[in-house]
Design a protein around this motif. Structure first.
Motif, PDB file in Angstrom:
ATOM      1  N   ARG A  22      37.309  38.875  30.506  1.00  0.00           N
ATOM      2  CA  ARG A  22      36.002  39.280  31.032  1.00  0.00           C
ATOM      3  C   ARG A  22      35.903  40.795  30.968  1.00  0.00           C
ATOM      4  O   ARG A  22      36.882  41.495  31.210  1.00  0.00           O
ATOM      5  CB  ARG A  22      35.852  38.858  32.497  1.00  0.00           C
ATOM      6  N   HIS A  23      34.719  41.274  30.687  1.00  0.00           N
ATOM      7  CA  HIS A  23      34.481  42.705  30.723  1.00  0.00           C
ATOM      8  C   HIS A  23      34.364  43.116  32.188  1.00  0.00           C
ATOM      9  O   HIS A  23      33.576  42.545  32.937  1.00  0.00           O
ATOM     10  CB  HIS A  23      33.196  43.054  29.970  1.00  0.00           C
ATOM     11  N   ALA A  24      35.145  44.089  32.587  1.00  0.00           N
ATOM     12  CA  ALA A  24      35.142  44.526  33.984  1.00  0.00           C
ATOM     13  C   ALA A  24      34.297  45.772  34.193  1.00  0.00           C
ATOM     14  O   ALA A  24      33.721  45.956  35.260  1.00  0.00           O
ATOM     15  CB  ALA A  24      36.577  44.797  34.451  1.00  0.00           C
ATOM     16  N   GLY A  25      34.230  46.641  33.214  1.00  0.00           N
ATOM     17  CA  GLY A  25      33.387  47.813  33.345  1.00  0.00           C
ATOM     18  C   GLY A  25      33.998  48.961  34.136  1.00  0.00           C
ATOM     19  O   GLY A  25      33.292  49.845  34.580  1.00  0.00           O
ATOM     20  N   GLY A  26      35.275  48.933  34.347  1.00  0.00           N
ATOM     21  CA  GLY A  26      35.945  50.029  35.057  1.00  0.00           C
ATOM     22  C   GLY A  26      37.128  49.535  35.853  1.00  0.00           C
ATOM     23  O   GLY A  26      37.188  48.372  36.261  1.00  0.00           O
ATOM     24  N   ALA A  27      38.075  50.441  36.064  1.00  0.00           N
ATOM     25  CA  ALA A  27      39.321  50.062  36.738  1.00  0.00           C
ATOM     26  C   ALA A  27      39.090  49.548  38.159  1.00  0.00           C
ATOM     27  O   ALA A  27      39.737  48.602  38.593  1.00  0.00           O
ATOM     28  CB  ALA A  27      40.278  51.246  36.752  1.00  0.00           C
ATOM     29  N   GLY A  28      38.188  50.136  38.907  1.00  0.00           N
ATOM     30  CA  GLY A  28      37.930  49.686  40.276  1.00  0.00           C
ATOM     31  C   GLY A  28      37.373  48.278  40.314  1.00  0.00           C
ATOM     32  O   GLY A  28      37.816  47.435  41.099  1.00  0.00           O
ATOM     33  N   VAL A  57      45.384  43.059  33.767  1.00  0.00           N
ATOM     34  CA  VAL A  57      44.393  44.117  33.624  1.00  0.00           C
ATOM     35  C   VAL A  57      44.710  44.970  32.403  1.00  0.00           C
ATOM     36  O   VAL A  57      45.870  45.185  32.065  1.00  0.00           O
ATOM     37  CB  VAL A  57      44.328  44.988  34.896  1.00  0.00           C
ATOM     38  N   SER A  58      43.668  45.451  31.752  1.00  0.00           N
ATOM     39  CA  SER A  58      43.871  46.339  30.610  1.00  0.00           C
ATOM     40  C   SER A  58      44.132  47.751  31.118  1.00  0.00           C
ATOM     41  O   SER A  58      43.739  48.110  32.229  1.00  0.00           O
ATOM     42  CB  SER A  58      42.637  46.328  29.697  1.00  0.00           C
ATOM     43  N   THR A  59      44.786  48.535  30.315  1.00  0.00           N
ATOM     44  CA  THR A  59      45.104  49.904  30.736  1.00  0.00           C
ATOM     45  C   THR A  59      43.880  50.803  30.759  1.00  0.00           C
ATOM     46  O   THR A  59      43.886  51.828  31.437  1.00  0.00           O
ATOM     47  CB  THR A  59      46.181  50.522  29.821  1.00  0.00           C
ATOM     48  N   ASP A  60      42.805  50.435  30.059  1.00  0.00           N
ATOM     49  CA  ASP A  60      41.602  51.270  30.071  1.00  0.00           C
ATOM     50  C   ASP A  60      40.612  50.859  31.161  1.00  0.00           C
ATOM     51  O   ASP A  60      39.554  51.452  31.310  1.00  0.00           O
ATOM     52  CB  ASP A  60      40.911  51.258  28.707  1.00  0.00           C
ATOM     53  N   GLY A  61      40.945  49.810  31.940  1.00  0.00           N
ATOM     54  CA  GLY A  61      40.081  49.385  33.036  1.00  0.00           C
ATOM     55  C   GLY A  61      38.889  48.554  32.624  1.00  0.00           C
ATOM     56  O   GLY A  61      38.049  48.221  33.456  1.00  0.00           O
ATOM     57  N   GLN A  62      38.779  48.190  31.371  1.00  0.00           N
ATOM     58  CA  GLN A  62      37.591  47.496  30.890  1.00  0.00           C
ATOM     59  C   GLN A  62      37.695  45.981  30.857  1.00  0.00           C
ATOM     60  O   GLN A  62      36.683  45.290  30.876  1.00  0.00           O
ATOM     61  CB  GLN A  62      37.238  48.004  29.487  1.00  0.00           C
ATOM     62  N   ARG A 106      51.158  31.657  40.855  1.00  0.00           N
ATOM     63  CA  ARG A 106      50.190  32.599  40.284  1.00  0.00           C
ATOM     64  C   ARG A 106      50.996  33.818  39.865  1.00  0.00           C
ATOM     65  O   ARG A 106      51.885  34.250  40.569  1.00  0.00           O
ATOM     66  CB  ARG A 106      49.163  33.016  41.329  1.00  0.00           C
ATOM     67  N   HIS A 107      50.636  34.367  38.743  1.00  0.00           N
ATOM     68  CA  HIS A 107      51.331  35.548  38.252  1.00  0.00           C
ATOM     69  C   HIS A 107      50.312  36.647  38.031  1.00  0.00           C
ATOM     70  O   HIS A 107      49.165  36.377  37.740  1.00  0.00           O
ATOM     71  CB  HIS A 107      52.038  35.245  36.923  1.00  0.00           C
ATOM     72  N   GLY A 108      50.764  37.853  38.098  1.00  0.00           N
ATOM     73  CA  GLY A 108      49.853  38.954  37.822  1.00  0.00           C
ATOM     74  C   GLY A 108      50.619  40.198  37.447  1.00  0.00           C
ATOM     75  O   GLY A 108      51.819  40.293  37.648  1.00  0.00           O
ATOM     76  N   CYS A 109      49.902  41.118  36.914  1.00  0.00           N
ATOM     77  CA  CYS A 109      50.489  42.378  36.525  1.00  0.00           C
ATOM     78  C   CYS A 109      49.712  43.468  37.239  1.00  0.00           C
ATOM     79  O   CYS A 109      48.499  43.531  37.127  1.00  0.00           O
ATOM     80  CB  CYS A 109      50.372  42.537  35.011  1.00  0.00           C
ATOM     81  N   PRO A 110      50.367  44.304  38.019  1.00  0.00           N
ATOM     82  CA  PRO A 110      49.645  45.334  38.747  1.00  0.00           C
ATOM     83  C   PRO A 110      48.985  46.320  37.801  1.00  0.00           C
ATOM     84  O   PRO A 110      49.455  46.551  36.695  1.00  0.00           O
ATOM     85  CB  PRO A 110      50.738  46.006  39.573  1.00  0.00           C
ATOM     86  N   ALA A 111      47.884  46.896  38.240  1.00  0.00           N
ATOM     87  CA  ALA A 111      47.192  47.889  37.426  1.00  0.00           C
ATOM     88  C   ALA A 111      48.112  49.078  37.190  1.00  0.00           C
ATOM     89  O   ALA A 111      48.883  49.466  38.052  1.00  0.00           O
ATOM     90  CB  ALA A 111      45.915  48.343  38.125  1.00  0.00           C
ATOM     91  N   VAL A 112      48.026  49.619  36.020  1.00  0.00           N
ATOM     92  CA  VAL A 112      48.880  50.753  35.660  1.00  0.00           C
ATOM     93  C   VAL A 112      48.155  52.033  35.947  1.00  0.00           C
ATOM     94  O   VAL A 112      46.998  52.168  35.776  1.00  0.00           O
ATOM     95  CB  VAL A 112      49.244  50.681  34.150  1.00  0.00           C
TER      96      VAL A 112
END
Length: 112
Positions: A22-28, A57-62, A106-112
């Motif tokens: 999904r497009h998130a549109g920003g890290a926040g 999460v992608s590293t660019d926040g998108q 559930r697995h996840g990767c914290p935001a970088v």
């Protein structure tokens, strides 16, 4: 409870993988979407056949990637047609459903 572990691609109960983004549109917003989906999974029973679900999460926040492991294709199809308005296990509509149950992770990767 979210973890920083990656999903086990070889788990025997995860025969079908469903991956979407999904497009998130920003890290926040990206972080809020992932947290909302995770919280939603703690509110209702998981659909039959859902073995694990995680978000990355992608590293660019998108972009927010949803990764779901299902017992088989039929279970994944049924989960996609679940009928609940918010389905965090579905990459096309993430948010809604699952109390942590034994054997389900559930697995996840914290935001970088």
């Amino acid at each position: 409870m979210a973890t920083a572990f990656f999903p086990d691609l070889t788990r025997p109960d995860g025969g079908t993988l469903v991956i979407g983004s999904r497009h998130a549109g920003g890290a926040g917003r990206q972080r809020r979407l992932a947290e909302a989906d995770t919280a939603a999974l703690d509110t209702v029973p998981w659909p039959t056949g859902l073995a694990a679900v995680g978000w990355f999460v992608s590293t660019d926040g998108q972009t927010l990637l949803t990764y779901a492991q299902w017992a088989d294709g039929a279970a994944a199809d049924a989960g996609a047609r679940d009928g609940r308005p918010r389905r965090p296990w579905s990459p096309h509509r993430a948010t809604a459903s699952t109390a942590a149950s034994p054997g389900r992770t559930r697995h996840g990767c914290p935001a970088v």
